[in-house]
Design an enzyme around this catalytic site. Sequence first.
Site, PDB file in Angstrom:
ATOM      1  N   ASP A 181       0.824  -1.209   0.000  1.00  0.00           N
ATOM      2  CA  ASP A 181       0.000   0.000   0.000  1.00  0.00           C
ATOM      3  C   ASP A 181       0.858   1.259   0.000  1.00  0.00           C
ATOM      4  O   ASP A 181       0.446   2.291  -0.545  1.00  0.00           O
ATOM      5  CB  ASP A 181      -0.917   0.003   1.226  1.00  0.00           C
ATOM      6  N   GLY A 182       2.048   1.196   0.596  1.00  0.00           N
ATOM      7  CA  GLY A 182       2.938   2.359   0.596  1.00  0.00           C
ATOM      8  C   GLY A 182       3.374   2.753  -0.800  1.00  0.00           C
ATOM      9  O   GLY A 182       3.538   3.946  -1.099  1.00  0.00           O
TER      10      GLY A 182
ATOM     11  N   ASN B  56      -4.802   9.194   1.561  1.00  0.00           N
ATOM     12  CA  ASN B  56      -5.164   8.585   2.846  1.00  0.00           C
ATOM     13  C   ASN B  56      -5.707   9.605   3.838  1.00  0.00           C
ATOM     14  O   ASN B  56      -6.885   9.646   4.115  1.00  0.00           O
ATOM     15  CB  ASN B  56      -3.962   7.854   3.449  1.00  0.00           C
TER      16      ASN B  56
ATOM     17  N   ASP C  18      -4.564  14.789  21.362  1.00  0.00           N
ATOM     18  CA  ASP C  18      -3.238  14.601  20.781  1.00  0.00           C
ATOM     19  C   ASP C  18      -3.208  15.003  19.316  1.00  0.00           C
ATOM     20  O   ASP C  18      -2.133  15.211  18.756  1.00  0.00           O
ATOM     21  CB  ASP C  18      -2.811  13.140  20.917  1.00  0.00           C
TER      22      ASP C  18
ATOM     23  N   THR D 147      -9.032   2.785   6.488  1.00  0.00           N
ATOM     24  CA  THR D 147      -8.435   1.543   6.965  1.00  0.00           C
ATOM     25  C   THR D 147      -7.014   1.756   7.474  1.00  0.00           C
ATOM     26  O   THR D 147      -6.333   0.773   7.798  1.00  0.00           O
ATOM     27  CB  THR D 147      -8.409   0.499   5.839  1.00  0.00           C
ATOM     28  N   ALA D 148      -6.571   3.005   7.563  1.00  0.00           N
ATOM     29  CA  ALA D 148      -5.191   3.284   7.965  1.00  0.00           C
ATOM     30  C   ALA D 148      -5.165   3.897   9.366  1.00  0.00           C
ATOM     31  O   ALA D 148      -5.735   3.340  10.305  1.00  0.00           O
ATOM     32  CB  ALA D 148      -4.537   4.213   6.927  1.00  0.00           C
ATOM     33  N   TYR D 149      -4.531   5.046   9.512  1.00  0.00           N
ATOM     34  CA  TYR D 149      -4.344   5.683  10.821  1.00  0.00           C
ATOM     35  C   TYR D 149      -5.687   5.957  11.497  1.00  0.00           C
ATOM     36  O   TYR D 149      -5.847   5.796  12.712  1.00  0.00           O
ATOM     37  CB  TYR D 149      -3.554   6.975  10.622  1.00  0.00           C
ATOM     38  N   SER D 150      -6.674   6.363  10.709  1.00  0.00           N
ATOM     39  CA  SER D 150      -7.990   6.666  11.265  1.00  0.00           C
ATOM     40  C   SER D 150      -8.596   5.448  11.947  1.00  0.00           C
ATOM     41  O   SER D 150      -9.213   5.559  13.022  1.00  0.00           O
ATOM     42  CB  SER D 150      -8.928   7.173  10.154  1.00  0.00           C
ATOM     43  N   LEU D 151      -8.432   4.271  11.361  1.00  0.00           N
ATOM     44  CA  LEU D 151      -8.970   3.052  11.966  1.00  0.00           C
ATOM     45  C   LEU D 151      -8.264   2.742  13.275  1.00  0.00           C
ATOM     46  O   LEU D 151      -8.902   2.332  14.254  1.00  0.00           O
ATOM     47  CB  LEU D 151      -8.832   1.883  10.984  1.00  0.00           C
TER      48      LEU D 151
END
Length: 576
Positions: A277-278, A366, A396, A407-411
């Site tokens: 994904d990166g 993203n 924070d 599906t990334a940091y938010s999840l």
Amino acid sequence: MVSASPRPDCSCNTLVHCFSNCNSCDSEGTPLALDSPTAASPDVPGNCIAVLETPSPSWNPPSSADPRRYLNDYKGEEAGDGADDVDIDGMDAGGGHSGAMDTTEQQRQSTPQLESARRLLRKLSWGESAGTSEDDEEGTVSGTPQSGHGHGGELRAPEKSSNVHFQYANTAYDVRMLSKDISNALVDLHVENLMIVTKLNDVSLYYLTRELVEWLLVNFSSINVYVDSALKDDDKFAVADLYKDSKCKETRVRYWDKQFIAKHDVFFDLVVTLGGDGTVLFVSSIFQQHVPPVLSFSLGSLGFLTNYKFESFREILPRLLDEKIKSNLRLRLECKLYRRRESQTDAATGKKVSVVEVESVHHILNEVTIDRGPSSFITMLELYGDNSLMTVAQADGIIVATPTGSTAYSLSAGGSLIYPTVNAIAVTPICPHTLSFRPIILPDTIQLKIKVPLRARGTAWASFDGKDRVELQKGDYITVCASPYWFPTIESTPTEFINSISRTLNWNVREQQKSFTHMLSDKNKEKYALEKDKLATMPHSSSSEEDVQVVVPAKEPPTHGQDVPAPSKDVMFTLG
């Protein structure tokens, strides 16, 4: 802050957003001060605000500044109701080719409906008279207004003011159907220039890239293959041996870098990524304008965006290159970073003008993250929606994510999963001070602003898709809205998103109910078997036969102008 609106008549080169109560520029192009203080700015009471914009040279806004451009600029033949797939032969999907949409009789019938919908939308938007005119004569019928919706009628301009909202709702429905047809469209790629993006952090990837390039040179003689410029003189890639082995021209393997992509906006017809994904996020970062369709082969650990297996590329690529494909238009976010400059005094009025200037523009796939950085204090951030203060967050940080980024940091921060093709913006707090500050999903039409107020105890830090990390001083802010540049990914299966979250997150995976009859003694096993056979022979037993359900659909709704009967429901018969 006072609500801002574009002023096309402004003669100043840098003042893009003039406020609603701002005077015109003077004869020398210098922006004048506001007529009244900004009552909505708690940081600089009694001061005026001007917004200076210096857009990035590589950023080109869409040709039409009208927000209705998506209706006005759509020139193809639209599919009517009931069409599962619309074949678009050579439709521009970021690859630079354009063609006519394959038409059917049903599509041709739906075109006047949408043309009439556009005319009505322009009337409603600009407040023009909805009566009969020379241009709209054929769209108006004496009596009851009609609507299409797949029933053969046309959307007509209303003759009574009471029918305006009725027609407005019908127009919205037609636009929804148009959106559905676009999402089901099949596109012919016509690939001439193919770009390969590889994550060159492993020696094996050099040879995997070489294997793919050689296969393309042998099997597709009309395709020019572009690889990373880092491979140009690399001994492991060995481009000279590639030409010799594939027996092709020595000009078919070419090279790309960030400068080449910036100069060639609509050039590549297809991007193939080898990685995780990166690697896909890297493609989004280097294509800050139009993005070609992206085909992602999985070579990483997680695969929310990489739904194709590299070991099957010899079967996958011929099918996609020779046939029409379906792409998912993934929403990206346009983020503008504004820096607060020193206040200036207007010589004419003596008022202070607080100036903010655009420093950078980012189109992200993203999320944009604003956090406290290395500070030991929780950050204070003001969150605005369409210039109205929504809340003051003490946490924070805040994550503003796309459906792809859900599906990334938010999840990880507690946000919700969002289907990739849903047009929405997710706002997720990071460890908020109040537990009542929960994640929220907002429409993609909203414009958000995240600001570090002057009364904050410290600064904040922002990152865009995990890159380009910058510090936000007091008074700086970031605006976030839907980007005009989509990120198209080639769909592998209709259920690829559900398959990906089931595979990577074990979504709703639970252990099934177990039977412990094997623990019974022989005597109880015999009794259990007799009881089971007895239940199986009983009439209407659910274990003896399966239910077959036949659904009788409801009748078609009456056309507009007819009497509306009592609503009917689907009738279900169970045959067992």
